[in-house]
Design an enzyme around this catalytic site. Structure first.
Site, PDB file in Angstrom:
ATOM      1  N   SER A  78     -47.416 -20.398 -16.139  1.00 26.66           N
ATOM      2  CA  SER A  78     -47.144 -18.976 -16.027  1.00 26.66           C
ATOM      3  C   SER A  78     -47.183 -18.302 -17.388  1.00 26.66           C
ATOM      4  O   SER A  78     -47.128 -17.095 -17.483  1.00 26.66           O
ATOM      5  CB  SER A  78     -45.773 -18.783 -15.385  1.00 26.66           C
ATOM      6  OG  SER A  78     -44.792 -19.451 -16.156  1.00 26.66           O
ATOM      7  N   GLN A 107     -41.389 -28.463 -17.813  1.00 29.36           N
ATOM      8  CA  GLN A 107     -40.285 -28.333 -16.869  1.00 29.36           C
ATOM      9  C   GLN A 107     -39.664 -29.698 -16.597  1.00 29.36           C
ATOM     10  O   GLN A 107     -40.322 -30.733 -16.739  1.00 29.36           O
ATOM     11  CB  GLN A 107     -40.785 -27.760 -15.543  1.00 29.36           C
ATOM     12  CG  GLN A 107     -41.396 -26.379 -15.662  1.00 29.36           C
ATOM     13  CD  GLN A 107     -41.562 -25.737 -14.290  1.00 29.36           C
ATOM     14  OE1 GLN A 107     -40.677 -25.804 -13.446  1.00 29.36           O
ATOM     15  NE2 GLN A 107     -42.696 -25.111 -14.070  1.00 29.36           N
ATOM     16  N   ASN A 159     -47.343 -28.100 -17.045  1.00 34.56           N
ATOM     17  CA  ASN A 159     -48.547 -27.444 -16.530  1.00 34.56           C
ATOM     18  C   ASN A 159     -49.134 -26.678 -17.694  1.00 34.56           C
ATOM     19  O   ASN A 159     -48.470 -25.823 -18.263  1.00 34.56           O
ATOM     20  CB  ASN A 159     -48.208 -26.419 -15.446  1.00 34.56           C
ATOM     21  CG  ASN A 159     -47.711 -27.062 -14.188  1.00 34.56           C
ATOM     22  OD1 ASN A 159     -48.178 -28.134 -13.806  1.00 34.56           O
ATOM     23  ND2 ASN A 159     -46.760 -26.418 -13.541  1.00 34.56           N
ATOM     24  N   ARG A 168     -74.392 -39.247  -7.698  1.00 34.26           N
ATOM     25  CA  ARG A 168     -74.336 -37.842  -7.325  1.00 34.26           C
ATOM     26  C   ARG A 168     -74.209 -36.878  -8.502  1.00 34.26           C
ATOM     27  O   ARG A 168     -74.157 -35.673  -8.322  1.00 34.26           O
ATOM     28  CB  ARG A 168     -73.123 -37.627  -6.409  1.00 34.26           C
ATOM     29  CG  ARG A 168     -73.499 -37.361  -4.982  1.00 34.26           C
ATOM     30  CD  ARG A 168     -72.240 -37.337  -4.162  1.00 34.26           C
ATOM     31  NE  ARG A 168     -72.158 -36.111  -3.385  1.00 34.26           N
ATOM     32  CZ  ARG A 168     -71.174 -35.245  -3.468  1.00 34.26           C
ATOM     33  NH1 ARG A 168     -70.191 -35.434  -4.315  1.00 34.26           N
ATOM     34  NH2 ARG A 168     -71.169 -34.173  -2.723  1.00 34.26           N
ATOM     35  N   HIS A 209     -49.079 -39.593 -16.608  1.00 38.48           N
ATOM     36  CA  HIS A 209     -50.396 -39.271 -16.043  1.00 38.48           C
ATOM     37  C   HIS A 209     -50.843 -37.936 -16.607  1.00 38.48           C
ATOM     38  O   HIS A 209     -50.052 -36.986 -16.644  1.00 38.48           O
ATOM     39  CB  HIS A 209     -50.307 -39.103 -14.519  1.00 38.48           C
ATOM     40  CG  HIS A 209     -49.896 -40.336 -13.786  1.00 38.48           C
ATOM     41  ND1 HIS A 209     -50.778 -41.338 -13.445  1.00 38.48           N
ATOM     42  CD2 HIS A 209     -48.691 -40.739 -13.295  1.00 38.48           C
ATOM     43  CE1 HIS A 209     -50.143 -42.283 -12.779  1.00 38.48           C
ATOM     44  NE2 HIS A 209     -48.868 -41.949 -12.673  1.00 38.48           N
ATOM     45  N   CYS A 265     -43.020 -12.123 -24.295  1.00 34.44           N
ATOM     46  CA  CYS A 265     -42.948 -13.487 -23.751  1.00 34.44           C
ATOM     47  C   CYS A 265     -41.501 -13.851 -23.427  1.00 34.44           C
ATOM     48  O   CYS A 265     -40.620 -13.724 -24.278  1.00 34.44           O
ATOM     49  CB  CYS A 265     -43.516 -14.475 -24.771  1.00 34.44           C
ATOM     50  SG  CYS A 265     -43.167 -16.191 -24.366  1.00 34.44           S
ATOM     51  N   HIS A 288     -44.410 -25.204 -23.368  1.00 36.25           N
ATOM     52  CA  HIS A 288     -43.184 -25.531 -22.637  1.00 36.25           C
ATOM     53  C   HIS A 288     -43.485 -26.526 -21.533  1.00 36.25           C
ATOM     54  O   HIS A 288     -44.639 -26.736 -21.157  1.00 36.25           O
ATOM     55  CB  HIS A 288     -42.569 -24.280 -22.014  1.00 36.25           C
ATOM     56  CG  HIS A 288     -43.384 -23.702 -20.887  1.00 36.25           C
ATOM     57  ND1 HIS A 288     -44.536 -22.972 -21.104  1.00 36.25           N
ATOM     58  CD2 HIS A 288     -43.238 -23.744 -19.535  1.00 36.25           C
ATOM     59  CE1 HIS A 288     -45.041 -22.590 -19.943  1.00 36.25           C
ATOM     60  NE2 HIS A 288     -44.288 -23.051 -18.964  1.00 36.25           N
ATOM     61  N   HIS A 330     -44.697 -44.589 -17.805  1.00 40.47           N
ATOM     62  CA  HIS A 330     -46.075 -44.158 -18.080  1.00 40.47           C
ATOM     63  C   HIS A 330     -46.191 -42.663 -17.864  1.00 40.47           C
ATOM     64  O   HIS A 330     -45.307 -42.042 -17.273  1.00 40.47           O
ATOM     65  CB  HIS A 330     -47.078 -44.913 -17.195  1.00 40.47           C
ATOM     66  CG  HIS A 330     -46.850 -44.734 -15.727  1.00 40.47           C
ATOM     67  ND1 HIS A 330     -45.907 -45.461 -15.017  1.00 40.47           N
ATOM     68  CD2 HIS A 330     -47.419 -43.901 -14.826  1.00 40.47           C
ATOM     69  CE1 HIS A 330     -45.927 -45.092 -13.747  1.00 40.47           C
ATOM     70  NE2 HIS A 330     -46.821 -44.137 -13.604  1.00 40.47           N
ATOM     71  N   CYS A 376     -40.277 -16.853 -25.912  1.00 35.16           N
ATOM     72  CA  CYS A 376     -40.161 -16.706 -27.369  1.00 35.16           C
ATOM     73  C   CYS A 376     -38.688 -16.487 -27.759  1.00 35.16           C
ATOM     74  O   CYS A 376     -37.899 -15.952 -26.983  1.00 35.16           O
ATOM     75  CB  CYS A 376     -41.000 -15.524 -27.855  1.00 35.16           C
ATOM     76  SG  CYS A 376     -42.733 -15.944 -28.177  1.00 35.16           S
ATOM     77  N   HIS A 393     -46.936 -19.991 -23.847  1.00 34.19           N
ATOM     78  CA  HIS A 393     -45.934 -20.515 -24.788  1.00 34.19           C
ATOM     79  C   HIS A 393     -45.707 -22.002 -24.482  1.00 34.19           C
ATOM     80  O   HIS A 393     -45.489 -22.370 -23.332  1.00 34.19           O
ATOM     81  CB  HIS A 393     -44.625 -19.728 -24.631  1.00 34.19           C
ATOM     82  CG  HIS A 393     -43.677 -19.953 -25.762  1.00 34.19           C
ATOM     83  ND1 HIS A 393     -43.340 -18.985 -26.676  1.00 34.19           N
ATOM     84  CD2 HIS A 393     -43.017 -21.070 -26.136  1.00 34.19           C
ATOM     85  CE1 HIS A 393     -42.504 -19.494 -27.567  1.00 34.19           C
ATOM     86  NE2 HIS A 393     -42.291 -20.760 -27.262  1.00 34.19           N
TER      87      HIS A 393
HETATM   88  P1  H2U Z   1     -44.568 -22.913 -15.602  1.00 31.97           P
HETATM   89  O1  H2U Z   1     -45.348 -22.202 -16.665  1.00 31.97           O
HETATM   90  O2  H2U Z   1     -44.952 -24.394 -15.501  1.00 31.97           O
HETATM   91  O3  H2U Z   1     -44.583 -22.185 -14.310  1.00 31.97           O
HETATM   92  O4  H2U Z   1     -43.025 -22.933 -16.096  1.00 31.97           O
HETATM   93  C1  H2U Z   1     -42.307 -21.791 -16.384  1.00 31.97           C
HETATM   94  C2  H2U Z   1     -40.997 -21.786 -15.645  1.00 31.97           C
HETATM   95  O5  H2U Z   1     -40.151 -20.802 -16.252  1.00 31.97           O
HETATM   96  C3  H2U Z   1     -41.113 -21.410 -14.182  1.00 31.97           C
HETATM   97  O6  H2U Z   1     -40.661 -22.476 -13.390  1.00 31.97           O
HETATM   98  C4  H2U Z   1     -39.339 -20.245 -15.277  1.00 31.97           C
HETATM   99  C5  H2U Z   1     -40.185 -20.188 -14.028  1.00 31.97           C
HETATM  100  O7  H2U Z   1     -39.391 -20.296 -12.886  1.00 31.97           O
HETATM  101  N1  H2U Z   1     -38.868 -18.932 -15.749  1.00 31.97           N
HETATM  102  C6  H2U Z   1     -37.544 -18.741 -16.029  1.00 31.97           C
HETATM  103  O8  H2U Z   1     -36.733 -19.656 -15.817  1.00 31.97           O
HETATM  104  N2  H2U Z   1     -37.122 -17.553 -16.546  1.00 31.97           N
HETATM  105  C7  H2U Z   1     -37.942 -16.496 -16.772  1.00 31.97           C
HETATM  106  O9  H2U Z   1     -37.514 -15.475 -17.283  1.00 31.97           O
HETATM  107  C8  H2U Z   1     -39.355 -16.555 -16.365  1.00 31.97           C
HETATM  108  C9  H2U Z   1     -39.860 -17.899 -15.930  1.00 31.97           C
HETATM  109 ZN    ZN Z   2     -43.706 -17.026 -26.471  1.00 33.28          ZN
END
Ligand code: H2U
Ligand code: ZN
Length: 341
Positions: free
Chosen positions: A161, A168, A153, A26, A298, A50, A166, A296, A53, A164
């Protein structure tokens, strides 16, 4: 004769017990669907707006310290809270709920806003791995925490989001769905074969050498035989290690080396920062010995045929089972070729 590079077939994921449909014929169909906008814009090393930061204020008002390497904080919008009652409710065996307690944290990889795993040094990635191992140990030691999920992510397409660098950590009072499936399968294999499923799998893949992308002394990155996402990879140790904490110092350096190389290979696929969700699966922290668990990671990247065309899990995939066109073997050979550049 069934030819896996030609005929439609399904492949079993032994880690989850689920099937994926592979349709190699395909790959040439035309595409007139959604094209996502490409997101390559150069970032400043420090962004005053940010929330990750150093020195900046986060939502809720807390100010980040002037951190110099990694930085961990409690998620200001945590999906789980430590003090939630763990009661259950059951209405006629149909409406079933359980209180879930836990903790959510955010880990900044670097004070530099413009870096990613792909352009951090392996030494800096090693510092991040140390923090992952420490967080796993610290959160896992809490009485009510049975599982620690560390994930990143990356890229807007995957819901990050903020660019920067990072990740979780979500630590939960129950083992979540995906690691539970793996645990069941790992255990069943250990019982029936008296060996670890992933130890056997990595050995077999290294013998066959069709889906390996890169490897070093300790770790291998490969496109699993049962991959769902076009350029999905599985990172696993050649030896049996159950969690990040058990890695020796040399093994941590090897993991840093592998993650650095793999993320750089990904960024070469479409010459753009490659979005993905990545995360570790490791031994639950419920006090069990868990001989079946083999650490592991993913990598699930959504991109399909360009930096702007992504795969969606819809239609048959949502209603029946996942499906892919490009074979895992083709994807692996493409990644391997980029790794050798
Ligand atoms: P993601 O980019 O994977 O969403 O992770 C960013 C996380 O940062 C997100 O879970 C948290 C959001 O809840 N966050 C804070 O704890 N404080 C902030 O001031 C903004 C975002
Ligand atoms: Zn930053």
């Amino acid at each position: 004769m069934l030819n896996l590079q030609e005929h439609p077939h399904r492949r079993l994921n032994p880690l989850t017990g689920e099937w994926v449909l592979v349709s190699p014929h395909r790959t040439n169909r035309p595409w007139q669907g959604a094209v996502e906008k490409s997101s390559s814009s150069s970032l400043p090393p420090y962004d005053p707006s940010c929330y990750l930061c150093p020195r900046n204020q986060r939502a809720g008002g807390v100010r980040n310290p002037d951190y110099k390497s990694t930085f961990v904080f409690e998620n200001d919008f945590a999906a789980l809270k430590p003090d939630t009652p763990r009661e259950t409710s059951n209405h006629d065996d149909l409406l079933i709920a359980e209180g879930q307690s836990g903790r959510c944290r955010v880990i900044c990889f670097s004070p530099r806003h413009d870096l990613t795993l792909a352009n951090m040094t392996a030494e800096n990635i090693r510092d991040v791995i140390q923090v992952w191992a420490d967080q796993y140990a610290e959160l896992g030691a809490e009485e009510s925490i049975r599982y620690v999920e560390i994930f990143e992510n990356r890229g807007e397409m995957m819901g990050a989001s903020n660019p920067h660098p990072h990740c979780q950590v979500w630590a939960t009072s129950e083992v979540p769905v995906e690691p539970s499936k793996e645990q069941r399968q790992l255990r069943a294999y250990l019982q029936s074969h008296s060996r670890c499923l992933l130890c056997d799998y990595v050995k077999l893949e290294r013998e066959l050498d069709q889906r390996i992308v890169i490897e070093n002394e300790t770790f291998v990155a490969l496109v699993p035989f049962w991959a769902v996402w076009p350029f999905e990879t599985l990172v696993l140790g050649k030896n049996h290690v159950a969690d990040l904490q058990q890695l020796s110092s040399a093994q941590r350096s090897d993991l840093a080396d592998l993650l650095s190389k793999l993320t750089r290979v990904y960024d070469r696929v479409f010459d753009e920062p490659f979005p993905y969700t990545m995360g570790f699966h490791q031994r639950p922290t419920d006090g069990g010995a868990h001989e079946e668990w083999h650490l592991h990671a993913h990598f699930y990247p959504p991109l399909l045929r360009s930096a702007t065309v992504r795969k969606f899990l819809v239609g048959f995939e949502l209603l029946a089972n996942p499906q892919r066109d490009i074979t895992p073997e083709l994807a692996a050979s493409r990644l391997r070729e980029l790794a050798s550049r």
